[in-house]
Design an enzyme around this catalytic site. Structure first.
Site, PDB file in Angstrom:
ATOM      1  N   GLU A   2       0.823  -1.218   0.000  1.00 22.82           N
ATOM      2  CA  GLU A   2       0.000   0.000   0.000  1.00 22.82           C
ATOM      3  C   GLU A   2       0.856   1.266   0.000  1.00 22.82           C
ATOM      4  O   GLU A   2       0.347   2.346   0.319  1.00 22.82           O
ATOM      5  CB  GLU A   2      -0.963   0.012   1.199  1.00 22.82           C
ATOM      6  CG  GLU A   2      -1.887  -1.185   1.308  1.00 22.82           C
ATOM      7  CD  GLU A   2      -2.897  -1.320   0.160  1.00 22.82           C
ATOM      8  OE1 GLU A   2      -2.896  -0.475  -0.756  1.00 22.82           O
ATOM      9  OE2 GLU A   2      -3.662  -2.290   0.196  1.00 22.82           O
ATOM     10  N   HIS A  33      -2.888   2.563   8.223  1.00 19.22           N
ATOM     11  CA  HIS A  33      -4.009   1.808   7.654  1.00 19.22           C
ATOM     12  C   HIS A  33      -4.238   0.573   8.507  1.00 19.22           C
ATOM     13  O   HIS A  33      -3.286  -0.103   8.893  1.00 19.22           O
ATOM     14  CB  HIS A  33      -3.688   1.413   6.205  1.00 19.22           C
ATOM     15  CG  HIS A  33      -4.613   0.365   5.663  1.00 19.22           C
ATOM     16  ND1 HIS A  33      -5.962   0.580   5.515  1.00 19.22           N
ATOM     17  CD2 HIS A  33      -4.395  -0.903   5.258  1.00 19.22           C
ATOM     18  CE1 HIS A  33      -6.525  -0.516   5.038  1.00 19.22           C
ATOM     19  NE2 HIS A  33      -5.599  -1.439   4.875  1.00 19.22           N
ATOM     20  N   HIS A  76      -7.600  -2.484   9.934  1.00 12.90           N
ATOM     21  CA  HIS A  76      -8.906  -3.121   9.704  1.00 12.90           C
ATOM     22  C   HIS A  76      -9.688  -3.203  11.020  1.00 12.90           C
ATOM     23  O   HIS A  76      -9.932  -4.304  11.521  1.00 12.90           O
ATOM     24  CB  HIS A  76      -8.706  -4.538   9.146  1.00 12.90           C
ATOM     25  CG  HIS A  76      -7.847  -4.638   7.921  1.00 12.90           C
ATOM     26  ND1 HIS A  76      -7.230  -5.815   7.539  1.00 12.90           N
ATOM     27  CD2 HIS A  76      -7.510  -3.708   6.978  1.00 12.90           C
ATOM     28  CE1 HIS A  76      -6.543  -5.610   6.412  1.00 12.90           C
ATOM     29  NE2 HIS A  76      -6.683  -4.344   6.062  1.00 12.90           N
ATOM     30  N   GLU A  83     -17.537  12.882  22.301  1.00  9.79           N
ATOM     31  CA  GLU A  83     -16.300  13.548  21.885  1.00  9.79           C
ATOM     32  C   GLU A  83     -16.024  13.457  20.377  1.00  9.79           C
ATOM     33  O   GLU A  83     -15.110  14.093  19.880  1.00  9.79           O
ATOM     34  CB  GLU A  83     -15.102  13.030  22.682  1.00  9.79           C
ATOM     35  CG  GLU A  83     -14.382  11.827  22.104  1.00  9.79           C
ATOM     36  CD  GLU A  83     -14.847  10.491  22.666  1.00  9.79           C
ATOM     37  OE1 GLU A  83     -16.046  10.346  22.995  1.00  9.79           O
ATOM     38  OE2 GLU A  83     -14.012   9.584  22.761  1.00  9.79           O
ATOM     39  N   HIS A 114     -13.201  -2.764   3.667  1.00 10.97           N
ATOM     40  CA  HIS A 114     -11.790  -3.141   3.807  1.00 10.97           C
ATOM     41  C   HIS A 114     -11.192  -2.635   5.119  1.00 10.97           C
ATOM     42  O   HIS A 114     -10.651  -3.413   5.899  1.00 10.97           O
ATOM     43  CB  HIS A 114     -10.994  -2.621   2.596  1.00 10.97           C
ATOM     44  CG  HIS A 114      -9.527  -2.939   2.643  1.00 10.97           C
ATOM     45  ND1 HIS A 114      -8.793  -3.325   1.540  1.00 10.97           N
ATOM     46  CD2 HIS A 114      -8.645  -2.925   3.668  1.00 10.97           C
ATOM     47  CE1 HIS A 114      -7.536  -3.555   1.907  1.00 10.97           C
ATOM     48  NE2 HIS A 114      -7.423  -3.303   3.192  1.00 10.97           N
TER      49      HIS A 114
HETATM   50  O1  2HA Z   1      -0.955  -4.871   3.839  1.00 10.03           O
HETATM   51  O2  2HA Z   1      -3.923  -4.278   4.847  1.00 10.03           O
HETATM   52  O3  2HA Z   1      -4.539  -3.351   2.446  1.00 10.03           O
HETATM   53  C1  2HA Z   1      -2.114  -5.553   4.127  1.00 10.03           C
HETATM   54  C2  2HA Z   1      -3.282  -4.691   3.913  1.00 10.03           C
HETATM   55  C3  2HA Z   1      -3.609  -4.353   2.526  1.00 10.03           C
HETATM   56 ZN    ZN Z   2      -5.811  -3.451   4.400  1.00  6.66          ZN
END
Ligand code: 2HA
Ligand code: ZN
Length: 271
Positions: free
Chosen positions: A116, A139, A141, A169, A210
């Site tokens: 990414e 990033h 999840h 908040e 995602h």
């Molecule tokens: O690198 O989360 O979006 C693993 C991820 C890809």
């Molecule tokens: Zn990811």
């Protein structure tokens, strides 16, 4: 030269990835972090003239020539960073040609930066235009945020409004709201460009079905943004199927924003 394993920026990456793993947000190789470093802080630990190898990035990062980043590795698990930072992390510098990364440390097993990287570097470029102190792009999840993607409209006004309603908040922490992208193929320059475009307006961008991207000046600020969204999404997922008896009204959100002096997205309220 000091031992790089004692560098505060390496320790911060270790602590943050371990924390995120324990929160259950970064299963397997999920998630990635890039953290822009000052040349002065890095040169205490590394000879900046010693390039271990070069790795093509596959896109132009003109605005970032000479900039140094510590970045999680592709295919690497957040779970493992704490015990083996030199394999799971790398320190790269964007070369003069703007499409190559010079490896200064890490990716010891011959690895490379996260797939990414386009979304990360393009987001750094976009955020630096808005806030020259931006340093971190993250990033991940987060479970409830992701769950919410399946049951809530992926419309950035509606999504932000629902999050703002879930914790007092929220409007103070992310008054600029949350940008939302539809499901897109990850790891591509296209999703990188779309993310960066949203980053011109937002410090938080949901990748539909995602995960989420966050950007900020420090690791704490960036993590705190995502953590607050995730908390709100958790409250939403705990209550969405139940009759709503109470809520935080738009007038109360205005009161909060005005009291704390934040510049909020007025067009995201219904008044
Ligand atoms: O690198 O989360 O979006 C693993 C991820 C890809
Ligand atoms: Zn990811």
């Amino acid at each position: 030269m000091k031992d790089i394993l004692t560098a505060p920026f390496v320790k911060e990456m270790q602590k943050t990835t371990a924390n995120m793993y324990r929160l259950g947000w970064d299963e397997r190789n999920g998630g990635n972090i890039s953290y822009m470093l000052e040349e002065d802080e890095v040169k205490e630990y590394l000879d900046l003239g010693n390039v271990i190898r070069t790795i093509p990035t596959g896109f132009d990062a003109t605005d970032l020539i000479g900039k140094i980043f510590i970045v999680t590795g592709t295919g690497k698990y957040f779970k493992n960073v704490v015990d083996d930072p030199e394999t799971n992390l790398g320190i790269i510098r964007i070369a003069e040609d703007d499409t190559t990364a010079e490896l200064l440390w890490g990716y010891k097993d011959g690895g490379r930066f996260t797939s990414e990287l386009p979304a990360h570097l393009m987001s750094h470029m976009a955020r630096l235009k808005v806030d020259k102190e931006n340093r971190v792009v993250m990033h991940t999840h987060p479970t409830h945020t992701l769950a919410m993607n399946y049951v809530h409209e992926l419309d950035e006004k509606k999504f932000t409004h629902t999050l703002w309603e879930m914790c007092t908040e929220c409007i103070v922490v992310f008054p600029d709201g949350v940008g939302v992208l539809p499901w897109m193929l990850c790891g591509t320059n296209e999703i990188g460009e779309a993310t960066a475009k949203k980053m011109e307006e937002f410090r938080l961008v949901v990748w539909g079905m995602h995960g989420i991207y966050g950007a900020g000046k420090t690791m704490d600020e960036t993590f705190g943004l995502i953590e607050t969204v995730e908390k709100a999404a958790e409250i939403y997922m705990l209550t969405a199927h139940l009759p709503r008896v109470n809520t935080i009204r738009d007038e109360e959100m205005v009161e909060l924003a005005e009291f704390f002096g934040v510049n909020y997205r007025k067009d995201f309220l219904n008044i």
